[in-house]
Design a protein around this motif. Structure first.
Motif, PDB file in Angstrom:
ATOM      1  N   ARG A  40      -8.469   9.000  -5.835  1.00 35.43           N
ATOM      2  CA  ARG A  40      -9.023   7.682  -5.522  1.00 35.43           C
ATOM      3  C   ARG A  40      -7.897   6.705  -5.158  1.00 35.43           C
ATOM      4  O   ARG A  40      -8.012   5.943  -4.179  1.00 35.43           O
ATOM      5  CB  ARG A  40      -9.801   7.160  -6.727  1.00 35.43           C
ATOM      6  CG  ARG A  40     -10.489   5.833  -6.499  1.00 35.43           C
ATOM      7  CD  ARG A  40     -11.171   5.385  -7.763  1.00 35.43           C
ATOM      8  NE  ARG A  40     -10.189   5.235  -8.855  1.00 35.43           N
ATOM      9  CZ  ARG A  40     -10.515   4.997 -10.123  1.00 35.43           C
ATOM     10  NH1 ARG A  40     -11.793   4.917 -10.477  1.00 35.43           N
ATOM     11  NH2 ARG A  40      -9.568   4.860 -11.041  1.00 35.43           N
ATOM     12  N   ASP A  41      -6.800   6.747  -5.913  1.00 34.73           N
ATOM     13  CA  ASP A  41      -5.672   5.851  -5.606  1.00 34.73           C
ATOM     14  C   ASP A  41      -5.023   6.224  -4.275  1.00 34.73           C
ATOM     15  O   ASP A  41      -4.634   5.339  -3.490  1.00 34.73           O
ATOM     16  CB  ASP A  41      -4.628   5.908  -6.729  1.00 34.73           C
ATOM     17  CG  ASP A  41      -5.167   5.340  -8.036  1.00 34.73           C
ATOM     18  OD1 ASP A  41      -6.175   4.589  -7.977  1.00 34.73           O
ATOM     19  OD2 ASP A  41      -4.614   5.666  -9.104  1.00 34.73           O
TER      20      ASP A  41
ATOM     21  N   GLU B 154     -11.830  13.910  -2.691  1.00 36.90           N
ATOM     22  CA  GLU B 154     -12.247  13.038  -3.799  1.00 36.90           C
ATOM     23  C   GLU B 154     -13.727  13.233  -4.127  1.00 36.90           C
ATOM     24  O   GLU B 154     -14.111  13.280  -5.305  1.00 36.90           O
ATOM     25  CB  GLU B 154     -11.982  11.583  -3.429  1.00 36.90           C
ATOM     26  CG  GLU B 154     -12.375  10.620  -4.536  1.00 36.90           C
ATOM     27  CD  GLU B 154     -12.280   9.176  -4.083  1.00 36.90           C
ATOM     28  OE1 GLU B 154     -12.589   8.288  -4.901  1.00 36.90           O
ATOM     29  OE2 GLU B 154     -11.928   8.944  -2.908  1.00 36.90           O
TER      30      GLU B 154
ATOM     31  N   SER C  29     -10.579  11.860   1.388  1.00 35.40           N
ATOM     32  CA  SER C  29     -11.916  11.354   1.043  1.00 35.40           C
ATOM     33  C   SER C  29     -12.852  12.501   0.689  1.00 35.40           C
ATOM     34  O   SER C  29     -13.597  12.430  -0.307  1.00 35.40           O
ATOM     35  CB  SER C  29     -12.481  10.542   2.215  1.00 35.40           C
ATOM     36  OG  SER C  29     -11.669   9.431   2.498  1.00 35.40           O
TER      37      SER C  29
ATOM     38  N   TRP D 194       0.836  -1.217   0.000  1.00 34.48           N
ATOM     39  CA  TRP D 194       0.000   0.000   0.000  1.00 34.48           C
ATOM     40  C   TRP D 194       0.867   1.262   0.000  1.00 34.48           C
ATOM     41  O   TRP D 194       0.586   2.229  -0.700  1.00 34.48           O
ATOM     42  CB  TRP D 194      -0.921   0.009   1.214  1.00 34.48           C
ATOM     43  CG  TRP D 194      -2.034  -1.005   1.135  1.00 34.48           C
ATOM     44  CD1 TRP D 194      -2.424  -1.699   0.033  1.00 34.48           C
ATOM     45  CD2 TRP D 194      -2.876  -1.404   2.204  1.00 34.48           C
ATOM     46  NE1 TRP D 194      -3.464  -2.530   0.337  1.00 34.48           N
ATOM     47  CE2 TRP D 194      -3.787  -2.368   1.686  1.00 34.48           C
ATOM     48  CE3 TRP D 194      -2.965  -1.091   3.558  1.00 34.48           C
ATOM     49  CZ2 TRP D 194      -4.743  -2.993   2.459  1.00 34.48           C
ATOM     50  CZ3 TRP D 194      -3.932  -1.692   4.336  1.00 34.48           C
ATOM     51  CH2 TRP D 194      -4.819  -2.641   3.789  1.00 34.48           C
TER      52      TRP D 194
ATOM     53  N   LYS E 155       2.416   1.792  -3.475  1.00 32.37           N
ATOM     54  CA  LYS E 155       1.436   2.333  -4.420  1.00 32.37           C
ATOM     55  C   LYS E 155       1.146   3.797  -4.133  1.00 32.37           C
ATOM     56  O   LYS E 155       1.040   4.614  -5.061  1.00 32.37           O
ATOM     57  CB  LYS E 155       0.146   1.535  -4.344  1.00 32.37           C
ATOM     58  CG  LYS E 155       0.245   0.141  -4.915  1.00 32.37           C
ATOM     59  CD  LYS E 155      -1.115  -0.564  -4.830  1.00 32.37           C
ATOM     60  CE  LYS E 155      -1.029  -1.977  -5.415  1.00 32.37           C
ATOM     61  NZ  LYS E 155      -2.340  -2.677  -5.340  1.00 32.37           N
ATOM     62  N   ARG E 156       1.057   4.114  -2.884  1.00 33.93           N
ATOM     63  CA  ARG E 156       0.763   5.512  -2.519  1.00 33.93           C
ATOM     64  C   ARG E 156       1.923   6.417  -2.928  1.00 33.93           C
ATOM     65  O   ARG E 156       1.719   7.530  -3.439  1.00 33.93           O
ATOM     66  CB  ARG E 156       0.514   5.612  -1.023  1.00 33.93           C
ATOM     67  CG  ARG E 156       0.000   6.975  -0.564  1.00 33.93           C
ATOM     68  CD  ARG E 156      -0.305   6.959   0.929  1.00 33.93           C
ATOM     69  NE  ARG E 156      -0.963   8.185   1.350  1.00 33.93           N
ATOM     70  CZ  ARG E 156      -0.334   9.316   1.658  1.00 33.93           C
ATOM     71  NH1 ARG E 156       1.010   9.360   1.581  1.00 33.93           N
ATOM     72  NH2 ARG E 156      -0.999  10.380   2.018  1.00 33.93           N
TER      73      ARG E 156
ATOM     74  N   THR F 136      -6.474   7.630  -1.684  1.00 27.48           N
ATOM     75  CA  THR F 136      -7.375   7.259  -0.589  1.00 27.48           C
ATOM     76  C   THR F 136      -7.361   5.750  -0.354  1.00 27.48           C
ATOM     77  O   THR F 136      -7.389   5.291   0.804  1.00 27.48           O
ATOM     78  CB  THR F 136      -8.807   7.729  -0.903  1.00 27.48           C
ATOM     79  OG1 THR F 136      -8.785   9.123  -1.183  1.00 27.48           O
ATOM     80  CG2 THR F 136      -9.730   7.475   0.272  1.00 27.48           C
ATOM     81  N   GLU F 137      -7.331   4.967  -1.423  1.00 27.86           N
ATOM     82  CA  GLU F 137      -7.338   3.512  -1.267  1.00 27.86           C
ATOM     83  C   GLU F 137      -6.056   3.002  -0.622  1.00 27.86           C
ATOM     84  O   GLU F 137      -6.084   1.959   0.054  1.00 27.86           O
ATOM     85  CB  GLU F 137      -7.523   2.846  -2.626  1.00 27.86           C
ATOM     86  CG  GLU F 137      -8.927   3.031  -3.210  1.00 27.86           C
ATOM     87  CD  GLU F 137      -9.044   2.425  -4.592  1.00 27.86           C
ATOM     88  OE1 GLU F 137      -7.997   1.953  -5.113  1.00 27.86           O
ATOM     89  OE2 GLU F 137     -10.160   2.406  -5.148  1.00 27.86           O
ATOM     90  N   ASN F 138      -4.985   3.697  -0.797  1.00 29.22           N
ATOM     91  CA  ASN F 138      -3.701   3.246  -0.254  1.00 29.22           C
ATOM     92  C   ASN F 138      -3.297   4.031   0.991  1.00 29.22           C
ATOM     93  O   ASN F 138      -2.112   4.041   1.349  1.00 29.22           O
ATOM     94  CB  ASN F 138      -2.602   3.387  -1.323  1.00 29.22           C
ATOM     95  CG  ASN F 138      -2.833   2.473  -2.503  1.00 29.22           C
ATOM     96  OD1 ASN F 138      -2.640   1.259  -2.425  1.00 29.22           O
ATOM     97  ND2 ASN F 138      -3.284   3.054  -3.604  1.00 29.22           N
TER      98      ASN F 138
END
Length: 571
Positions: A168-169, A188, A185, A23, A26-27, A171-173
């Motif tokens: 979005r990426d 976004e 969030s 994670w 990716k972030r 926040t997910e990571n």
């Protein structure tokens, strides 16, 4: 058997740590791409502001309103993105986008004006030779890398879509326990709303272009295609099946969100309208029903039936795929039209403000109760007044009845040997049961009785009943002095004039106790009425009534005086 949780094994702990590391990688990669793209985006915005906005303003090649129509709020967008770039280069993505979202109104203004900017730019390029030369010179600079001004004006819209994916990426990571998670969030969500605005504006513009194209294809301007809230869906050739079984003819159909338009091609030899269509019918889809007649299986074509409020249409095509597409498009359009009307109606009901609040309802209820109580009290007062009026009328009638009875008793005491009866006494059961006319009768002991009845004020009245007649009846003492008195009164006059037989004595008379005792100290005699010479002597004498002896000879007081005194007593 124990259900207590077992401690995590080393393998599971290692997997969780590896997941967190993935994670984080990716972030970091998303953040790095975002920073690089943001730097490039700010450089491109700076090119537009420096080499176009500022120089055009300094040279005055274009008027101020034309410059604002073309570039809109791009200068403000450049400023807020420079601030965002400073935050993200320092790794403060949450704070940077939280501040950036407070200035999204500049992007909204630019998005709503982008189509106008393109149109004005195109017009100025064609119209102004100086601006066309200036634009070509600036675009030839090496900093632009052969990019056109039209492409650079699209950059803010493209950047919003890139922000949506980057956030979005990120926040997910980002872990939920990270302080930037809530900030990213919210950012976004705000950026997604702006991106949706861009898509809606693009679809609306594309739909407007399609409506204009169809309007140009139709001959004349009788049929209006460009109307608000109308969307273009599809068009194509279909054959219409006539009701009488003749040959099917191909027609051009245009399907919109609210109507289905049928047109036929104009004559190809027409000098100006050879490539246009003539509108034949416009079918509203609000009350339309679609049925597939055949074409459910694999065949050479299909047939669909359209039922409207005042028409029915059969459409056929040799291509089964095409007719199935038309069937699905018609069903979807009609369903959306009906559901959209229903949803709008429900939203109107939900958005409507209440007419009265709870306090108003309570106050209105209390006022209604108060008005009901007041109304009931007013009704009670009216009933009470009515009962009191009826009681007073009854009391007045009873008092009047008592007075008349006293007068009748007084006259009976005055004349004890005469049966005196007042007809029509108030509240008298005998008078109400017999008739409404008054009567008086004098019965003689000799067996001969004479009765008098009258119905109005013009006939003769008994002197004994004069006091019982109201003063409003119009009778007076002058009406009693008639030249033709009744026969019983003439009999009384004849009896009083007869001599008393010898040897008889006058019995003593008891004192009067009636209401007329104080006025009459002695019994009055009847003075003779003048009789006509032609009267029959036999009709002028009657048997003497009991009590009229010689002692009751006529005195000096005439009968007229007695009647006058009786009238005074009545008043």
């Amino acid at each position: 058997m124990s259900f207590s949780p077992s401690p995590l094994s080393p393998m599971s702990g290692r997997s969780i740590q590896e997941q967190r590391e993935r994670w984080e990688r990716k972030r970091s990669r998303t953040a790095r791409e975002m920073i690089q793209s943001e730097q490039r985006y700010c450089q491109q915005l700076e090119l537009v502001v420096t080499f176009f906005v500022e120089i055009l303003k300094a040279k005055g090649t274009l008027r101020q309103d034309i410059r604002e129509s073309i570039f809109s709020s791009i200068k403000s967008i450049h400023l807020i993105n420079q601030t965002l770039l400073a935050h993200v280069e320092m790794g403060r993505f949450g704070i940077g986008f939280e501040e950036f979202c407070t200035h999204l109104q500049f992007y909204n203004t630019y998005i709503d004006n982008i189509q106008t900017a393109k149109k004005v730019l195109m017009v100025q390029v064609k119209k102004s030779k100086a601006f066309r030369r200036f634009k070509k010179l600036q675009e030839s600079r090496p900093e632009f890398s052969q990019q056109k001004l039209e492409d650079l004006l699209e950059l803010p819209l493209q950047r919003i879509q890139q922000y949506k994916h980057f956030l979005r990426d990120l926040t997910e990571n980002t872990g939920p326990d990270n302080p930037e998670f809530q900030q990213l969030s919210k950012a976004e969500k705000a950026i997604s709303e702006v991106a949706q605005r861009i898509q809606d504006n693009a679809r609306s513009h594309e739909n407007h272009l399609q409506l204009r194209r169809v309007q140009k294809q139709l001959k004349g301007r009788k049929t209006r295609i460009l109307t608000p809230e109308r969307w273009y869906i599809r068009e194509g050739w279909l054959k219409t099946v006539p009701p009488k079984g003749t040959e099917a003819k191909p027609k051009m159909f245009y399907l919109f969100s609210d109507v289905l338009l049928q047109a036929k091609p104009c004559s190809p030899i027409h000098p100006t309208n050879g490539d246009k269509f003539t509108c034949q019918r416009v079918y509203p889809l609000k009350e339309c029903t679609v049925d597939k007649v055949f074409g459910h299986t694999k065949s050479q074509g299909g047939l669909i039936s359209l039922t409207f409020a005042r028409a029915k249409l059969l459409l056929m095509s040799d291509d089964q795929v095409d007719i199935n597409d038309w069937y699905r498009s018609l069903c979807l359009t009609i369903g959306q039209l009906k559901s959209r009307n229903t949803v709008v109606h429900r939203r109107d009901e939900l958005c409507r403000k209440p007419i009265r609040s709870d306090a108003d309802e309570q106050s209105s209820t209390e006022s209604q109760n108060t008005r009901g109580t007041k109304r009931a009290m007013m009704l009670d007062d009216e009933v009470r007044e009515e009962s009191s009026r009826s009681l007073s009328s009854k009391n007045s009638n009873s008092v009047e009845s008592l007075n008349v009875k006293e007068w009748q008793d007084g006259l009976r005491a005055l004349l004890p040997n005469i049966n005196i009866n007042f007809g029509g006494l108030p509240n008298s059961s005998s008078s109400s049961s017999s008739s409404s006319s008054s009567s008086s009768s004098v019965n003689h002991t000799g067996g001969i009785s004479h009765s008098l009845s009258w119905d109005g004020t013009a006939s003769w009245m008994d002197p004994a009943i004069i006091t019982g007649i109201p003063a409003s009846s119009g009778n007076s003492l002058d009406s009693l002095q008639d030249d033709n008195p009744p026969h019983w009164l003439k009999s009384l006059q004849a009896l009083t004039e007869m001599d008393v037989p010898s040897g008889s004595t006058v019995p003593p008379q008891p004192p009067h106790s009636g209401p007329f005792g104080a006025q009459f100290s002695h019994r009055a005699g009847w003075s003779p009425y003048p009789t006509t010479a032609t009267a029959n002597p036999a009709t002028q004498f009657h048997s003497p009534p009991p009590g009229f002896q010689n002692a009751f000879r006529a005195s000096a007081q005439a009968s007229t005086d007695l009647l006058q005194s009786a009238g005074m007593e009545r008043h």
